[in-house]
Design a protein around this motif. Structure first.
Motif, PDB file in Angstrom:
ATOM      1  N   ALA A  15     -21.256  12.539 -21.235  1.00 47.30           N
ATOM      2  CA  ALA A  15     -20.095  12.658 -22.123  1.00 47.30           C
ATOM      3  C   ALA A  15     -19.419  11.294 -22.288  1.00 47.30           C
ATOM      4  O   ALA A  15     -19.094  10.888 -23.411  1.00 47.30           O
ATOM      5  N   VAL A  19     -19.364   9.102 -25.961  1.00 52.89           N
ATOM      6  CA  VAL A  19     -18.079   8.772 -26.602  1.00 52.89           C
ATOM      7  C   VAL A  19     -17.835   7.269 -26.561  1.00 52.89           C
ATOM      8  O   VAL A  19     -17.350   6.688 -27.535  1.00 52.89           O
ATOM      9  N   ILE A  28     -10.910   6.384 -24.080  1.00 52.01           N
ATOM     10  CA  ILE A  28     -11.273   7.600 -24.820  1.00 52.01           C
ATOM     11  C   ILE A  28     -12.528   8.218 -24.200  1.00 52.01           C
ATOM     12  O   ILE A  28     -12.606   9.444 -24.034  1.00 52.01           O
ATOM     13  N   VAL A  32     -12.437  12.010 -22.709  1.00 54.91           N
ATOM     14  CA  VAL A  32     -13.347  13.067 -23.182  1.00 54.91           C
ATOM     15  C   VAL A  32     -14.224  13.562 -22.035  1.00 54.91           C
ATOM     16  O   VAL A  32     -14.456  14.770 -21.909  1.00 54.91           O
ATOM     17  N   GLU A  36     -13.558  17.487 -21.811  1.00 55.38           N
ATOM     18  CA  GLU A  36     -14.632  18.322 -22.379  1.00 55.38           C
ATOM     19  C   GLU A  36     -15.136  19.394 -21.411  1.00 55.38           C
ATOM     20  O   GLU A  36     -15.265  20.552 -21.789  1.00 55.38           O
TER      21      GLU A  36
END
Length: 73
Positions: A15, A19, A28, A32, A36
């Motif tokens: 993940a 990103v 960020i 995430v 997530e």
């Protein structure tokens, strides 16, 4: 439990990497990678509830279906 923990690490890493590759932002990517799995866990809970209802309906339908006349011995 070790396999579950290693999968969690892989999941977070993927993940984050995806990103980060898309945004170039460590913040960020990290956000995430943490948010997530939480959102996915909640979604999975509701997914399971829907499937429980589907299984219950199928079971009720199967038990209500006539199986033909009983043969007395």
């Amino acid at each position: 439990m070790i396999k579950t923990a290693s999968f969690a690490i892989v999941h977070f890493s993927v993940a984050f990497a995806v990103v980060f590759a898309l945004t170039g932002s460590v913040v960020i990517g990290g956000l995430v990678a943490l948010v997530e799995p939480l959102v996915n866990t909640v979604a999975y809970h509701f997914h399971e509830k829907v499937w429980e209802r589907i299984r219950a309906r199928r079971a009720a339908r199967a038990s209500a279906t006539p199986r033909g006349p009983a043969i007395a011995a």
